[in-house]
Design an enzyme around this catalytic site. Structure first.
Site, PDB file in Angstrom:
ATOM      1  N   GLY A 178      -5.864  22.075  76.751  1.00  0.00           N
ATOM      2  CA  GLY A 178      -4.522  21.336  77.321  1.00  0.00           C
ATOM      3  C   GLY A 178      -5.014  20.143  77.991  1.00  0.00           C
ATOM      4  O   GLY A 178      -5.941  19.527  77.481  1.00  0.00           O
ATOM      5  N   SER A 179      -4.191  19.859  79.288  1.00  0.00           N
ATOM      6  CA  SER A 179      -4.441  18.510  79.773  1.00  0.00           C
ATOM      7  C   SER A 179      -5.698  18.242  80.600  1.00  0.00           C
ATOM      8  O   SER A 179      -6.253  19.411  81.001  1.00  0.00           O
ATOM      9  CB  SER A 179      -3.187  18.145  80.435  1.00  0.00           C
ATOM     10  OG  SER A 179      -3.113  18.872  81.397  1.00  0.00           O
ATOM     11  N   CYS A 184      -5.135  17.249  69.448  1.00  0.00           N
ATOM     12  CA  CYS A 184      -6.188  16.646  70.424  1.00  0.00           C
ATOM     13  C   CYS A 184      -7.125  15.819  69.451  1.00  0.00           C
ATOM     14  O   CYS A 184      -7.809  14.818  70.046  1.00  0.00           O
ATOM     15  CB  CYS A 184      -6.944  17.686  71.180  1.00  0.00           C
ATOM     16  SG  CYS A 184      -7.384  18.894  70.068  1.00  0.00           S
ATOM     17  N   GLY A 187      -7.059  21.128  82.904  1.00  0.00           N
ATOM     18  CA  GLY A 187      -8.372  21.582  83.113  1.00  0.00           C
ATOM     19  C   GLY A 187      -9.275  21.265  83.848  1.00  0.00           C
ATOM     20  O   GLY A 187     -10.112  22.069  84.390  1.00  0.00           O
ATOM     21  N   GLU A 214     -11.232  22.254  76.714  1.00  0.00           N
ATOM     22  CA  GLU A 214     -10.789  21.102  76.003  1.00  0.00           C
ATOM     23  C   GLU A 214      -9.869  20.450  76.299  1.00  0.00           C
ATOM     24  O   GLU A 214      -8.813  20.956  76.283  1.00  0.00           O
ATOM     25  CB  GLU A 214     -11.046  21.945  74.479  1.00  0.00           C
ATOM     26  CG  GLU A 214     -11.006  20.877  73.233  1.00  0.00           C
ATOM     27  CD  GLU A 214      -9.672  20.274  73.062  1.00  0.00           C
ATOM     28  OE1 GLU A 214      -9.125  19.323  73.370  1.00  0.00           O
ATOM     29  OE2 GLU A 214      -9.283  20.796  72.122  1.00  0.00           O
TER      30      GLU A 214
HETATM   31  P1  NAP Z   1      -1.116  21.609  80.429  1.00  0.00           P
HETATM   32  O1  NAP Z   1      -0.131  21.127  81.188  1.00  0.00           O
HETATM   33  O2  NAP Z   1      -2.572  21.406  80.610  1.00  0.00           O
HETATM   34  O3  NAP Z   1      -0.860  23.179  80.572  1.00  0.00           O
HETATM   35  C1  NAP Z   1      -1.674  24.096  79.874  1.00  0.00           C
HETATM   36  C2  NAP Z   1      -1.798  25.607  80.529  1.00  0.00           C
HETATM   37  O4  NAP Z   1      -2.286  25.362  81.773  1.00  0.00           O
HETATM   38  C3  NAP Z   1      -0.520  26.213  80.992  1.00  0.00           C
HETATM   39  O5  NAP Z   1      -0.497  27.552  80.645  1.00  0.00           O
HETATM   40  C4  NAP Z   1      -0.063  25.880  82.356  1.00  0.00           C
HETATM   41  O6  NAP Z   1       0.551  26.768  83.087  1.00  0.00           O
HETATM   42  C5  NAP Z   1      -1.658  26.075  82.801  1.00  0.00           C
HETATM   43  N1  NAP Z   1      -2.024  25.061  84.329  1.00  0.00           N
HETATM   44  C6  NAP Z   1      -1.625  23.818  84.176  1.00  0.00           C
HETATM   45  N2  NAP Z   1      -1.796  23.258  85.386  1.00  0.00           N
HETATM   46  C7  NAP Z   1      -2.387  24.148  85.861  1.00  0.00           C
HETATM   47  C8  NAP Z   1      -3.139  24.552  87.233  1.00  0.00           C
HETATM   48  N3  NAP Z   1      -3.064  23.600  88.137  1.00  0.00           N
HETATM   49  N4  NAP Z   1      -3.523  25.715  87.569  1.00  0.00           N
HETATM   50  C9  NAP Z   1      -3.561  26.525  86.772  1.00  0.00           C
HETATM   51  N5  NAP Z   1      -3.005  26.588  85.587  1.00  0.00           N
HETATM   52  C10 NAP Z   1      -2.526  25.506  85.166  1.00  0.00           C
HETATM   53  O7  NAP Z   1      -0.819  21.581  78.986  1.00  0.00           O
HETATM   54  P2  NAP Z   1       0.596  21.502  78.180  1.00  0.00           P
HETATM   55  O8  NAP Z   1       1.756  22.037  78.792  1.00  0.00           O
HETATM   56  O9  NAP Z   1       0.404  22.061  76.644  1.00  0.00           O
HETATM   57  O10 NAP Z   1       1.021  19.956  77.850  1.00  0.00           O
HETATM   58  C11 NAP Z   1       0.932  18.853  78.812  1.00  0.00           C
HETATM   59  C12 NAP Z   1      -0.130  17.693  78.353  1.00  0.00           C
HETATM   60  O11 NAP Z   1      -1.423  18.412  78.182  1.00  0.00           O
HETATM   61  C13 NAP Z   1       0.340  17.087  76.955  1.00  0.00           C
HETATM   62  O12 NAP Z   1       1.038  15.904  77.341  1.00  0.00           O
HETATM   63  C14 NAP Z   1      -1.379  16.579  76.569  1.00  0.00           C
HETATM   64  O13 NAP Z   1      -1.663  15.276  77.075  1.00  0.00           O
HETATM   65  C15 NAP Z   1      -1.908  17.526  76.803  1.00  0.00           C
HETATM   66  N6  NAP Z   1      -2.626  18.373  75.784  1.00  0.00           N
HETATM   67  C16 NAP Z   1      -3.781  18.310  75.336  1.00  0.00           C
HETATM   68  C17 NAP Z   1      -3.885  19.458  74.346  1.00  0.00           C
HETATM   69  C18 NAP Z   1      -5.426  19.453  73.710  1.00  0.00           C
HETATM   70  O14 NAP Z   1      -5.606  19.834  72.469  1.00  0.00           O
HETATM   71  N7  NAP Z   1      -6.710  18.978  74.567  1.00  0.00           N
HETATM   72  C19 NAP Z   1      -3.298  20.286  73.815  1.00  0.00           C
HETATM   73  C20 NAP Z   1      -1.886  20.268  74.531  1.00  0.00           C
HETATM   74  C21 NAP Z   1      -1.804  19.422  75.352  1.00  0.00           C
HETATM   75  P3  NAP Z   1       1.972  26.455  83.755  1.00  0.00           P
HETATM   76  O15 NAP Z   1       2.580  25.469  82.512  1.00  0.00           O
HETATM   77  O16 NAP Z   1       2.636  27.771  83.768  1.00  0.00           O
HETATM   78  O17 NAP Z   1       1.919  25.844  84.795  1.00  0.00           O
END
Ligand code: NAP
Length: 523
Positions: free
Chosen positions: A232-233, A293, A237, A256
């Protein structure tokens, strides 16, 4: 079968259809008690004889693969409603998920991943006698997996992290991504059915559904949890990594977190096949609406008339492309903020329609290209941040030396790509060695999107691409994240695992030093 999550408090949340902005389905938020119970059950499963049985785990992975294929239509239809990724892409993703499970099943059965090493004793060794030492890899313990929004199947409930952790012999607790709870529920039902059919303990797998960070935070804090896998982000992460490091007993976080994936076109490649490269770039930047990603988000083109013509043609083609659905409101808002930054710091090329009018209820974005230079990038490094969506930045460079000075400033990357001509091999060697220092995978004359699930795949990279550059989250080597080495010194044979017996009854690969001193199984 028991419900996937026993919820004792009644918070509810819904998925959102990205095409209409309307709520679909209602799901219960996991409670703190659910987290506690899932962790306790995982801890109990961790020491079980059944989960330690490689054949049983191999059977589990095989059964899950078959069961997912059987429910393909239902799962894909739900995932399409929740993500708007389209049925064709999701069918492919389900098949990839099933193949991934089967490949892990094969390596568990073969047992080579255990890296069994046997050093036979030598009482005459100098300067000190050598004991009998036997070493192999053992499961690390319960693993918390965070499902990714952009791969609701292959990087989610039964995706690569879950498959590799189960293959290693680790119970798994998934924190489902809140943007596809219906898909997560269907896949988790399938997985739990297989756990029960294969006679594995109930705590081998659990799904916790939630739309708030609290559940994930609680999970990472649980003392029973031994490792975390996340996609994720960078923000999330990094938050999980820091939380895990602050525990009284810190644990590894394999996060990642994406990258901008520099893509370099040499002068020779631009002259001989610029059009073909542009076509490939368009599909790589817009595939899955750019929500990958490995999307090539920063493309380096040589200065001059042909570089400018390439930029204009690419900008026009992207601008003419149809608007694309994004996964969620959060991703749409992230892309809007990122394109606003690019509008201010670079030059848009082609028709720059506003990606999202504020009154839009659906999550839609127009593919877009922005133009800058390597010199400007050095001045304003924020231009090189990941823009998650169908957007790329084209940077003009003067010469390869300038590129070699600019690229290290980008930081860790999942991939780096070079398009060049054979006659330029010597000239680009320094560039390749700069890229090798920052990236986890080097791509030559190809495109970084489309990550094969194979033994030699590397999907990771130096920080900030990941928190653990020594490991991969895709491919068979992903299992290494959930294993730790254990050595037995002078252990009686009856207390050794069969994989380390002289007779090698389970017929795995053993490395014996000195070779030939013990009876080997016939090949
Ligand atoms: P995200 O915001 O990173 O969230 C991924 C997971 O982590 C969700 O289950 C979220 O839960 C949890 N989470 C978020 N912040 C947290 C924290 N502080 N403590 C514990 N858990 C936490 O990713 P996303 O919602 O998929 O997308 C947001 C951004 O992430 C995108 O705009 C992109 O830039 C990036 N992204 C990157 C990839 C990659 O392949 N590396 C893939 C997808 C997205 P909750 O939502 O329930 O808080």
């Amino acid at each position: 079968m028991r419900p996937i999550v026993q919820t004792t408090e009644c918070g509810l949340f819904s998925a959102v259809d990205p095409r209409t902005g309307t709520a679909i389905g209602t799901y219960r938020e996991a409670s703190a008690e659910d987290v506690r119970r899932a962790a306790a059950a995982a801890s109990e499963a961790s020491g079980s004889v059944a989960l330690a049985d490689r054949s049983r785990r191999a059977a589990l992975l095989e059964v899950v693969a078959g069961a997912l294929r059987e429910r393909c239509e239902e799962i894909v239809s739900c995932a399409d409603a929740e993500t708007a990724l389209g049925e064709a892409r999701l069918q492919g993703e389900l098949e990839r998920t099933a193949v991934q499970l089967q490949k892990f099943s094969e390596i568990v059965e073969a047992g080579d991943y255990l890296e069994a090493l046997i050093d036979l004793p030598d009482p005459e060794a100098k300067p000190t006698p050598r004991p009998d030492l036997r070493r192999m890899l053992v499961p690390i313990g319960p693993v918390a997996v965070f499902g990714a929004s952009n791969f609701p199947l292959a990087f989610s409930v039964a995706g690569g992290d879950t498959a590799s952790a189960l293959a290693a012999g680790c119970p798994v607790i998934v924190k489902g991504h809140p943007s596809h709870p219906g898909t997560s529920k269907l896949v988790a039902e399938t997985l739990r059915g297989a756990v029960s059919d294969c006679g594995l303990p109930d705590g081998s797998f659990a799904l916790l559904q939630s739309s708030s960070a609290v559940v994930g935070e609680d999970l990472v804090e649980r003392p029973e949890v031994a490792a975390v896998a996340f996609t994720g982000s960078l923000r999330a992460g990094r938050a999980l990594f820091e939380r895990a490091s602050r525990r009284s007993c810190p644990i590894p976080v394999y996060a990642e977190m994406g990258s901008v994936n520099p893509f370099v076109v040499s002068r020779g490649a631009l002259a001989t096949r610029g059009e073909q490269i542009a076509e490939g770039l368009i599909s790589s930047v817009t595939g899955s609406a750019g929500q990958l990603c490995t999307k090539p988000g920063l493309v380096f083109i040589p200065a001059g008339a042909s570089g400018q013509a390439f930029a204009d043609a690419l900008g026009r083609s992207l601008g003419d492309g149809a608007p694309q659905w994004l996964l969620s409101e959060q991703i749409r808002d992230g892309l809007t903020a990122c394109t606003a930054m690019l509008q201010a710091l670079t030059e848009p090329i082609g028709e720059a329609s506003s990606p999202n009018a504020p009154e839009d209820v659906s999550f839609c974005a127009q593919p877009q290209l922005f133009l800058t230079s390597a010199a400007r990038l050095r001045e304003r490094p924020e231009i090189a941040q990941e823009c998650f969506g169908p957007v790329a930045v084209l940077a003009i460079y003067e010469h390869l030396e300038e590129l070699c000075a600019t690229l290290p400033r980008l930081g860790g990357q999942l991939t780096a790509t070079v398009h060049s001509e054979p006659c330029e091999a010597d000239a680009i060697r320094p560039l390749v060695s700069v890229l090798a220092r920052i990236a986890g995978r080097l791509v030559f004359d190809g495109y970084p999107t489309g990550v094969s699930v194979t033994h030699a795949m590397q999907h990771g990279g130096p920080y900030p691409a990941s928190t653990a550059a020594a490991y991969t989250s895709v491919g068979m080597a992903a299992i290494e994240r959930f294993l730790r080495p254990l050595a037995w010194q002078n252990a009686p044979a009856r207390l050794l695992p069969p994989e380390l017996h002289d007779e090698n009854p389970v017929r795995i690969a053993q490395r014996i030093d000195p070779p030939g001193r013990v009876r080997r199984w016939a090949a």
